[in-house]
Scaffold this active site. Structure first.
Site, PDB file in Angstrom:
ATOM      1  N   TYR A 111      -9.472   5.951   3.447  1.00  0.00           N
ATOM      2  CA  TYR A 111     -10.836   6.509   3.873  1.00  0.00           C
ATOM      3  C   TYR A 111     -10.485   7.890   4.536  1.00  0.00           C
ATOM      4  CZ  TYR A 111     -12.686   1.860   3.942  1.00  0.00           C
ATOM      5  OH  TYR A 111     -13.143   0.823   3.389  1.00  0.00           O
ATOM      6  N   ASN A 168       0.800  -1.208  -0.013  1.00  0.00           N
ATOM      7  CA  ASN A 168       0.108  -0.055   0.082  1.00  0.00           C
ATOM      8  C   ASN A 168       0.758   1.145  -0.211  1.00  0.00           C
ATOM      9  OD1 ASN A 168      -1.554   2.259   1.258  1.00  0.00           O
ATOM     10  ND2 ASN A 168      -3.093   0.954   1.729  1.00  0.00           N
ATOM     11  N   PHE A 190      -4.892   8.853   1.755  1.00  0.00           N
ATOM     12  CA  PHE A 190      -5.372   7.768   0.810  1.00  0.00           C
ATOM     13  C   PHE A 190      -6.410   7.164   1.764  1.00  0.00           C
ATOM     14  CE2 PHE A 190      -3.541   4.175   3.900  1.00  0.00           C
ATOM     15  CZ  PHE A 190      -3.017   5.214   5.051  1.00  0.00           C
ATOM     16  N   LYS A 195      -1.501  15.236   9.743  1.00  0.00           N
ATOM     17  CA  LYS A 195      -2.089  13.904  10.234  1.00  0.00           C
ATOM     18  C   LYS A 195      -1.119  12.944  10.624  1.00  0.00           C
ATOM     19  CE  LYS A 195      -3.608   9.697   8.017  1.00  0.00           C
ATOM     20  NZ  LYS A 195      -3.612   8.853   6.876  1.00  0.00           N
ATOM     21  N   HIS A 224      -3.380   7.018  14.092  1.00  0.00           N
ATOM     22  CA  HIS A 224      -3.271   5.622  14.650  1.00  0.00           C
ATOM     23  C   HIS A 224      -1.803   5.152  14.484  1.00  0.00           C
ATOM     24  CE1 HIS A 224      -4.607   5.940  10.545  1.00  0.00           C
ATOM     25  NE2 HIS A 224      -4.744   4.545  10.274  1.00  0.00           N
ATOM     26  N   ARG A 225      -1.039   5.422  13.313  1.00  0.00           N
ATOM     27  CA  ARG A 225       0.100   4.784  12.937  1.00  0.00           C
ATOM     28  C   ARG A 225       1.092   5.543  13.647  1.00  0.00           C
ATOM     29  NH1 ARG A 225      -1.503   5.034   8.342  1.00  0.00           N
ATOM     30  NH2 ARG A 225      -2.239   3.032   8.118  1.00  0.00           N
ATOM     31  N   ASP A 271      -1.336  -3.479  10.118  1.00  0.00           N
ATOM     32  CA  ASP A 271      -2.643  -3.874   9.428  1.00  0.00           C
ATOM     33  C   ASP A 271      -3.410  -2.622  10.232  1.00  0.00           C
ATOM     34  OD1 ASP A 271      -4.231  -6.052   7.875  1.00  0.00           O
ATOM     35  OD2 ASP A 271      -5.443  -5.926   9.758  1.00  0.00           O
TER      36      ASP A 271
HETATM   37  P1  IMP Z   1      -4.703  -3.331   5.224  1.00  0.00           P
HETATM   38  O1  IMP Z   1      -3.987  -3.102   6.513  1.00  0.00           O
HETATM   39  O2  IMP Z   1      -3.569  -3.526   4.368  1.00  0.00           O
HETATM   40  O3  IMP Z   1      -5.385  -4.495   5.369  1.00  0.00           O
HETATM   41  O4  IMP Z   1      -5.484  -2.097   4.758  1.00  0.00           O
HETATM   42  C1  IMP Z   1      -5.944  -1.296   5.488  1.00  0.00           C
HETATM   43  C2  IMP Z   1      -6.937  -0.412   5.090  1.00  0.00           C
HETATM   44  O5  IMP Z   1      -7.457   0.447   5.772  1.00  0.00           O
HETATM   45  C3  IMP Z   1      -6.316   0.543   3.919  1.00  0.00           C
HETATM   46  O6  IMP Z   1      -6.601  -0.064   2.684  1.00  0.00           O
HETATM   47  C4  IMP Z   1      -7.108   1.708   4.024  1.00  0.00           C
HETATM   48  O7  IMP Z   1      -8.091   1.690   3.249  1.00  0.00           O
HETATM   49  C5  IMP Z   1      -7.684   1.699   5.290  1.00  0.00           C
HETATM   50  N1  IMP Z   1      -6.588   2.762   6.220  1.00  0.00           N
HETATM   51  C6  IMP Z   1      -5.915   2.281   7.232  1.00  0.00           C
HETATM   52  N2  IMP Z   1      -4.953   3.249   7.590  1.00  0.00           N
HETATM   53  C7  IMP Z   1      -5.444   4.499   6.979  1.00  0.00           C
HETATM   54  C8  IMP Z   1      -5.315   5.753   7.045  1.00  0.00           C
HETATM   55  O8  IMP Z   1      -4.416   6.083   7.620  1.00  0.00           O
HETATM   56  N3  IMP Z   1      -5.859   6.564   6.167  1.00  0.00           N
HETATM   57  C9  IMP Z   1      -7.003   6.147   5.284  1.00  0.00           C
HETATM   58  N4  IMP Z   1      -7.341   4.750   5.484  1.00  0.00           N
HETATM   59  C10 IMP Z   1      -6.681   3.939   6.119  1.00  0.00           C
END
Ligand code: IMP
Length: 198
Positions: free
Chosen positions: A159, A13, A157, A180, A185-186, A71
């Site tokens: 949401y 991602n 990116f 941001k 959260h990250r 994740d």
């Molecule tokens: P995964 O962790 O690869 O399963 O994907 C998590 C999904 O959550 C991402 O593709 C985003 O759509 C969404 N997501 C996670 N963190 C963010 C963020 O900081 N901003 C916007 N969307 C997020």
């Protein structure tokens, strides 16, 4: 404790990759999955923690590098925590977040007419670091907020255009990325792991 000087960011991602590489100290040598020909593993876990572990351990074993994977996802209270660990999957095979966001608007409308006045949500991130010797460490971060009834902003990116964090009027999509990345959260999950780095 041996500090980490070199690490693989285990994500395909681009938005996550950008944020994680900015959070790591400049001195740390970063590898991306572009250097390797590896497909992502199936996310068969039932929690953010399980899925971040699946990814970090898989990519570390394939590359023999220390790997950091996250994740993450959006939990909406009116939707009983959806999309949650399925946040990425709601965007379909083409990763179309217009699709995912419209799905959220449709489901929210079905809960109540004036859903925008009464809604709460949160972004969750679980980060796992996996070492080739089998050691691992996981940490979790969360930011509370609400869902905007219209998409706003072109930054970020996923949401980001519909998430308004508590204490702010702007969506993550409208915010400068520096802001941001200093509250999200990250970042919060990262605070608990930066002790591992030089
Ligand atoms: P995964 O962790 O690869 O399963 O994907 C998590 C999904 O959550 C991402 O593709 C985003 O759509 C969404 N997501 C996670 N963190 C963010 C963020 O900081 N901003 C916007 N969307 C997020």
């Amino acid at each position: 404790m041996n500090k980490i000087k070199e690490i693989l960011i285990g994500t395909n991602n681009k938005g996550k990759y950008r944020e994680i590489s900015n959070l790591l100290p400049n001195k740390v040598k970063i590898h991306s999955l572009n250097e390797f020909n590896i497909l992502s593993p199936k996310e068969t876990g039932k929690t953010f923690k399980e899925n971040s572990f699946i990814k970090a351990s898989y990519f570390s074993r394939k590359t023999k590098l220390i790997c950091l994977s996250d994740d993450s996802g959006l939990e909406i209270d009116l939707l009983k925590g959806e999309p949650g660990i399925y946040s990425s999957r709601w965007s379909g095979k083409k990763n179309d977040f217009n699709l995912a966001i419209n799905k959220i608007f449709k489901k929210m409308k079905n809960t109540k007419k004036n859903w925008e006045s009464f809604n709460s949500a949160r972004f969750i991130c679980c980060i796992t670091i996996f070492w080739p010797n089998g050691k691992s460490f996981s940490s979790k971060g969360m930011i509370k907020g609400k869902i905007s009834n219209v998409k706003k902003g072109k930054n970020g990116f996923g949401y980001d255009p519909i998430f308004i964090p508590h204490g702010y009027d702007q969506t993550f999509g409208e915010m400068k990325s520096k802001l941001k990345m200093s509250i999200d959260h990250r970042f919060k999950a990262f605070l608990k792991i930066n002790k591992f780095f030089i």
